[in-house]
Motif scaffolding. Structure first.
Motif, PDB file in Angstrom:
ATOM      1  N   ASN A 247      15.505 -10.095   0.888  1.00  0.00           N
ATOM      2  CA  ASN A 247      15.407  -8.756   1.482  1.00  0.00           C
ATOM      3  C   ASN A 247      16.411  -8.589   2.956  1.00  0.00           C
ATOM      4  OD1 ASN A 247      13.745  -6.983  -0.386  1.00  0.00           O
ATOM      5  ND2 ASN A 247      12.346  -8.818  -0.134  1.00  0.00           N
ATOM      6  N   GLY A 248      17.239  -9.499   3.156  1.00  0.00           N
ATOM      7  CA  GLY A 248      17.985  -9.282   4.408  1.00  0.00           C
ATOM      8  C   GLY A 248      17.232 -10.201   5.495  1.00  0.00           C
ATOM      9  N   GLY A 249      16.000 -10.791   5.229  1.00  0.00           N
ATOM     10  CA  GLY A 249      15.687 -11.519   6.130  1.00  0.00           C
ATOM     11  C   GLY A 249      14.270 -10.802   6.613  1.00  0.00           C
ATOM     12  N   ARG A 250      13.437 -11.697   7.313  1.00  0.00           N
ATOM     13  CA  ARG A 250      12.072 -11.006   7.666  1.00  0.00           C
ATOM     14  C   ARG A 250      12.146  -9.937   8.726  1.00  0.00           C
ATOM     15  NH1 ARG A 250       9.099 -16.024  11.152  1.00  0.00           N
ATOM     16  NH2 ARG A 250       8.269 -14.133  12.319  1.00  0.00           N
ATOM     17  N   VAL A 251      13.343  -9.978   9.752  1.00  0.00           N
ATOM     18  CA  VAL A 251      13.405  -9.088  10.841  1.00  0.00           C
ATOM     19  C   VAL A 251      13.880  -7.836   9.996  1.00  0.00           C
ATOM     20  CG1 VAL A 251      14.602  -8.394  12.706  1.00  0.00           C
ATOM     21  CG2 VAL A 251      13.917 -10.715  12.628  1.00  0.00           C
ATOM     22  N   LEU A 253      13.500  -6.848   7.014  1.00  0.00           N
ATOM     23  CA  LEU A 253      12.675  -6.390   6.410  1.00  0.00           C
ATOM     24  C   LEU A 253      11.317  -5.596   7.287  1.00  0.00           C
ATOM     25  CD1 LEU A 253      11.089  -6.083   3.364  1.00  0.00           C
ATOM     26  CD2 LEU A 253       9.834  -7.884   3.943  1.00  0.00           C
ATOM     27  N   ALA A 254      11.009  -6.159   8.215  1.00  0.00           N
ATOM     28  CA  ALA A 254      10.080  -5.490   9.182  1.00  0.00           C
ATOM     29  C   ALA A 254      10.584  -4.473   9.648  1.00  0.00           C
ATOM     30  CB  ALA A 254       9.602  -6.683  10.170  1.00  0.00           C
ATOM     31  N   ARG A 255      11.879  -4.186  10.111  1.00  0.00           N
ATOM     32  CA  ARG A 255      12.215  -3.068  10.688  1.00  0.00           C
ATOM     33  C   ARG A 255      12.270  -1.903   9.893  1.00  0.00           C
ATOM     34  NH1 ARG A 255      16.036  -5.159  14.769  1.00  0.00           N
ATOM     35  NH2 ARG A 255      14.701  -6.121  16.187  1.00  0.00           N
ATOM     36  N   LYS A 256      12.581  -2.318   8.443  1.00  0.00           N
ATOM     37  CA  LYS A 256      12.690  -1.196   7.416  1.00  0.00           C
ATOM     38  C   LYS A 256      11.327  -0.646   7.072  1.00  0.00           C
ATOM     39  CE  LYS A 256      15.409   1.007   4.399  1.00  0.00           C
ATOM     40  NZ  LYS A 256      16.708   1.562   4.924  1.00  0.00           N
ATOM     41  N   TYR A 257      10.476  -1.542   7.024  1.00  0.00           N
ATOM     42  CA  TYR A 257       8.965  -1.132   6.832  1.00  0.00           C
ATOM     43  C   TYR A 257       8.298  -0.332   7.958  1.00  0.00           C
ATOM     44  CZ  TYR A 257       7.707  -2.834   2.164  1.00  0.00           C
ATOM     45  OH  TYR A 257       7.663  -2.931   0.781  1.00  0.00           O
ATOM     46  N   HIS A 258       8.367  -0.914   9.129  1.00  0.00           N
ATOM     47  CA  HIS A 258       7.835  -0.197  10.276  1.00  0.00           C
ATOM     48  C   HIS A 258       8.668   0.936  10.577  1.00  0.00           C
ATOM     49  CE1 HIS A 258       4.805  -3.303  11.593  1.00  0.00           C
ATOM     50  NE2 HIS A 258       5.791  -4.216  11.368  1.00  0.00           N
ATOM     51  N   GLU A 259       9.728   1.283  10.391  1.00  0.00           N
ATOM     52  CA  GLU A 259      10.475   2.520  10.601  1.00  0.00           C
ATOM     53  C   GLU A 259       9.904   3.496   9.597  1.00  0.00           C
ATOM     54  OE1 GLU A 259      14.967   4.562  10.622  1.00  0.00           O
ATOM     55  OE2 GLU A 259      14.664   2.356  10.417  1.00  0.00           O
ATOM     56  N   ALA A 260       9.973   3.016   8.462  1.00  0.00           N
ATOM     57  CA  ALA A 260       9.308   3.867   7.317  1.00  0.00           C
ATOM     58  C   ALA A 260       7.703   4.379   7.474  1.00  0.00           C
ATOM     59  CB  ALA A 260       9.491   3.252   5.917  1.00  0.00           C
ATOM     60  N   SER A 276      -2.837  -0.952  14.224  1.00  0.00           N
ATOM     61  CA  SER A 276      -2.041  -1.800  13.593  1.00  0.00           C
ATOM     62  C   SER A 276      -2.989  -3.053  13.595  1.00  0.00           C
ATOM     63  CB  SER A 276      -0.765  -2.245  14.456  1.00  0.00           C
ATOM     64  OG  SER A 276       0.074  -1.107  14.117  1.00  0.00           O
ATOM     65  N   CYS A 277      -3.007  -3.809  12.370  1.00  0.00           N
ATOM     66  CA  CYS A 277      -3.790  -4.790  12.259  1.00  0.00           C
ATOM     67  C   CYS A 277      -3.073  -6.071  11.600  1.00  0.00           C
ATOM     68  CB  CYS A 277      -4.825  -4.401  11.613  1.00  0.00           C
ATOM     69  SG  CYS A 277      -6.526  -5.720  11.572  1.00  0.00           S
ATOM     70  N   MET A 278      -3.519  -7.408  12.048  1.00  0.00           N
ATOM     71  CA  MET A 278      -2.785  -8.684  11.641  1.00  0.00           C
ATOM     72  C   MET A 278      -1.330  -8.214  11.981  1.00  0.00           C
ATOM     73  SD  MET A 278      -5.074  -9.648   8.374  1.00  0.00           S
ATOM     74  CE  MET A 278      -4.016 -11.050   7.971  1.00  0.00           C
ATOM     75  N   SER A 279      -1.137  -8.032  13.046  1.00  0.00           N
ATOM     76  CA  SER A 279       0.284  -7.628  13.448  1.00  0.00           C
ATOM     77  C   SER A 279       0.934  -8.210  14.650  1.00  0.00           C
ATOM     78  CB  SER A 279       0.594  -5.994  13.689  1.00  0.00           C
ATOM     79  OG  SER A 279      -0.597  -5.705  14.538  1.00  0.00           O
ATOM     80  N   HIS A 280       0.667  -9.514  14.729  1.00  0.00           N
ATOM     81  CA  HIS A 280       1.110 -10.322  16.103  1.00  0.00           C
ATOM     82  C   HIS A 280       2.312 -10.943  16.059  1.00  0.00           C
ATOM     83  CE1 HIS A 280      -3.108 -10.859  18.054  1.00  0.00           C
ATOM     84  NE2 HIS A 280      -2.948  -9.614  17.623  1.00  0.00           N
ATOM     85  N   SER A 281       3.121 -10.775  14.849  1.00  0.00           N
ATOM     86  CA  SER A 281       4.345 -11.312  14.641  1.00  0.00           C
ATOM     87  C   SER A 281       5.343 -10.678  15.563  1.00  0.00           C
ATOM     88  CB  SER A 281       4.667 -11.484  13.184  1.00  0.00           C
ATOM     89  OG  SER A 281       5.004 -10.178  12.575  1.00  0.00           O
ATOM     90  N   THR A 282       6.347 -11.313  16.064  1.00  0.00           N
ATOM     91  CA  THR A 282       7.177 -10.698  17.045  1.00  0.00           C
ATOM     92  C   THR A 282       7.924  -9.805  16.158  1.00  0.00           C
ATOM     93  OG1 THR A 282       8.601 -12.632  16.678  1.00  0.00           O
ATOM     94  CG2 THR A 282       7.582 -12.348  18.782  1.00  0.00           C
ATOM     95  N   ASP A 283       8.250  -9.816  14.709  1.00  0.00           N
ATOM     96  CA  ASP A 283       8.949  -8.919  13.963  1.00  0.00           C
ATOM     97  C   ASP A 283       8.188  -7.629  14.096  1.00  0.00           C
ATOM     98  OD1 ASP A 283       9.981 -11.279  13.223  1.00  0.00           O
ATOM     99  OD2 ASP A 283       9.243 -11.438  11.344  1.00  0.00           O
ATOM    100  N   ALA A 284       6.855  -7.527  13.970  1.00  0.00           N
ATOM    101  CA  ALA A 284       6.109  -6.263  14.100  1.00  0.00           C
ATOM    102  C   ALA A 284       6.020  -5.698  15.642  1.00  0.00           C
ATOM    103  CB  ALA A 284       4.584  -6.558  13.581  1.00  0.00           C
ATOM    104  N   LEU A 285       5.936  -6.700  16.424  1.00  0.00           N
ATOM    105  CA  LEU A 285       5.772  -6.279  17.989  1.00  0.00           C
ATOM    106  C   LEU A 285       7.426  -5.434  18.097  1.00  0.00           C
ATOM    107  CD1 LEU A 285       3.972  -9.001  19.494  1.00  0.00           C
ATOM    108  CD2 LEU A 285       2.942  -6.781  18.904  1.00  0.00           C
TER     109      LEU A 285
END
Length: 599
Positions: A247-251, A253-260, A276-285
């Protein structure tokens, strides 16, 4: 802790790390800092969450029972979070049940965006999810009207459910879910893979096509909004970091999901009603432009004695970093619990939403009334509660000598909590929280006014540095001169909350400092306005929200005190300088009393 890991890896000071975040916001353009985000109003009210009361066995009737039970005791919630257990889910033919104690079944996948049979009117298995007249719409309407709720939130995972979305189901086909294998990072593996992630890895995840994920969120959220739901708690967000392959890598994928996700939230819950919960990954932050509230720790575990002191320490230290992105949420707790006051005091200082997960009929209203006013509002501190500077590089959970000090601000006072967190910590060998000292001894420290770092920002011009300190548990009112220290000693799992107020020097040598509502954990949060007028007059005007015993320090006995222009009786202790008077319960929500103190 995230902040300290980054500081160690890149050899950054704490200030350099926080300044780097400010630069990254401009450079990346993918996230915003907390102070630029809209805080949902839910933060200012008391709430109840269904999770530890019912776990996934929650029903519509159970929700009503929980709200009614709290209302009867005089602590009426103004919001409810219907946690995991309301969705339409099932296992696929290849899944293996993954349920442990009171957890969810992590192998389940979502099969419909609408509620399951338990939230239909008759609660029967045969109930049709398409009949809104007997489903969520009726239930949400009923509980809002019956219990005067302001907000109803519901839970869902960022991938729909723990096991994602079910492929091959008619209602889900349009989102093009596929079964993918979660692959954890080496860092996660080295720290230990928890039961939740291990279960999800075993059963894999039904991942919605990233190009279709906005449609999925919008369909889910627009349905919820249409039946009266006001917001969502979105869990398991860090699972996305394991799903980047293909899916193009974790970053990406995270950007796509969080933007949506944030686009859907803006459309369907326009007051930014998301936790937001269980969201401490830097991808999410670093993908959070709008989300303003974030769970700052692992869950509250009512039956795990090792978890409670760790919970407080973890949130406080995590807040140093994640508090730059969002307002940390300290999670729910039980008001009827051996550690209830400890948890309650921490949340009063944390600047967070205050909500419990009590079972119906299992409440301690003495604890709750230190947090909640009769109108359901709370005295929320203004900032994320963070450790004081002298605690940044100590270990208050296992070094046997350090207390944890957490500070925050109100409009006209500071607040400082001190906690003995010694005795339990994370064990890398067993990869879980463990009690390492069954009987940790008393620990001592000192506090100073400068522990409340922004106290100078609220002090009047010409402040000498002297403060009044009020001890919540001790009930003492102490004068603390500039640069002087106050010794504190706490036994294992004890706490104390200090309200710290700059002293104002008035005419003829008089000194004054308002404290607030003395029975509340965050006493000073009740003071909404303070005007000393001309120093020569000796007249102080204060606006106060709430009821109960109001306290202030005065070096001289006041000549009189007026409440809403009517003279009232008050008590004055010559030795301590404590003024106290009673404020009755107002019939108006968020009413502010006008106090005039004439010295």
């Amino acid at each position: 802790m995230v902040a300290f890991s980054l500081m160690h890896k890149y050899k950054l000071s704490l200030m350099e790390l926080l300044m780097l975040n400010r630069s990254l916001e401009t450079h990346l353009g993918t996230f915003c800092h907390r102070d630029k985000k809209e805080m949902p109003d839910l933060m200012n009210w008391f709430g109840w969450c269904t999770w530890d009361a019912f776990y996934t066995d929650v029903t519509a009737e159970g929700v009503k029972q929980g709200l009614e039970s709290l209302e009867r005791g005089g602590a009426s919630p103004k919001f409810v979070i219907i946690d995991d257990g309301w969705q339409s889910v099932c296992m696929d033919t290849t899944s293996v049940e993954a349920k442990f104690d009171d957890t969810a079944n992590f192998s389940n996948r979502l099969i419909h965006v609408k509620e399951n049979h338990k939230f239909q009117k008759d609660g029967g298995e045969s109930s049709e999810v398409d009949d809104q007249s007997i489903g969520f719409r009726q239930i949400v309407t009923e509980i809002k009207e019956q219990f005067s709720l302001k907000y109803v939130y519901v839970w869902h995972a960022i991938v729909g459910y723990w096991g994602g979305v079910m492929p091959g189901v008619a209602e889900m086909e349009q989102y093009e879910p596929t079964i993918v294998n979660p692959i954890p990072s080496p860092g996660v593996e080295s720290n230990g893979i928890c039961f939740v992630l291990r279960s999800i890895m075993k059963n894999r995840v039904g991942l919605v096509n990233p190009e279709k994920v906005y449609a999925f969120y919008n369909d889910l959220h627009s349905y919820l909004a249409s039946v009266g739901v006001d917001g969502v708690k979105v869990d398991n967000q860090s699972i996305l970091e394991t799903l980047g392959a293909g899916n193009g890598g974790r970053v990406k994928l995270a950007r796509k999901y969080h933007e949506a996700l944030e686009t859907s939230i803006s459309k369907n819950f326009p007051s930014n009603e998301i936790i937001s919960c269980m969201s401490h990954s830097t991808d999410a932050l670093y993908s959070a432009k709008q989300a303003a509230v974030i769970r700052a720790s692992d869950d509250f575990f009512p039956r795990d004695p090792a978890s409670h002191t760790i919970h407080i320490a973890s949130v406080a230290y995590n807040t140093i970093f994640i508090g730059e992105f969002m307002q940390p949420d300290w999670d729910m707790f039980h008001s009827l619990h051996p550690m209830a006051e400890y948890h309650g005091a921490a949340r009063a200082i944390g600047g967070c939403s205050i909500y419990v997960s009590d079972k119906p009929g299992h409440h301690d209203f003495i604890v709750l009334k230190k947090l909640v006013l009769p109108d359901g509002s709370t005295l929320r501190a203004k900032l994320p509660g963070r450790p004081t500077r002298d605690c940044l590089f100590s270990d208050p959970t296992r070094d046997g000598k350090s207390l944890l000090k957490i500070w925050n601000m109100n409009d006209f006072t500071g607040v400082l909590g001190v906690f003995n967190c010694q005795g339990a910590a994370w064990c890398r060998v067993n990869t879980k929280n463990l009690v390492h000292n069954e009987q940790p001894g008393a620990v001592s420290c000192t506090i100073q006014a400068k522990d409340v770092h922004y106290l100078t920002n609220i002090a009047e011009h010409g402040w000498t540095g002297d403060t009044i300190v009020y001890l919540h548990r001790g009930g003492n009112v102490l004068h603390l001169p500039k640069n002087k220290s106050l010794p504190v000693q706490l036994q294992a799992r004890e706490y104390e909350v200090f309200t710290v107020v700059p002293v104002k020097r008035l005419s003829k040598g008089a000194a004054f400092a308002p404290i607030g509502l003395l029975k509340m954990f965050n006493s000073g949060g009740a003071i909404t306005e303070l005007n000393y007028g001309s120093p020569e007059t000796g007249i102080i005007n204060i606006r106060v929200r709430g009821c109960g015993v109001f306290g202030a320090y005065s070096s001289v006995r006041p000549e009189r005190i007026l409440i809403d222009m009517k003279e009232e009786k008050f008590d004055y202790e010559e030795r301590s300088g404590l003024i106290s008077l009673n404020l009755r319960v107002s019939e108006k929500e968020l009413y502010q009393w006008n106090l005039t103190v004439e010295l």
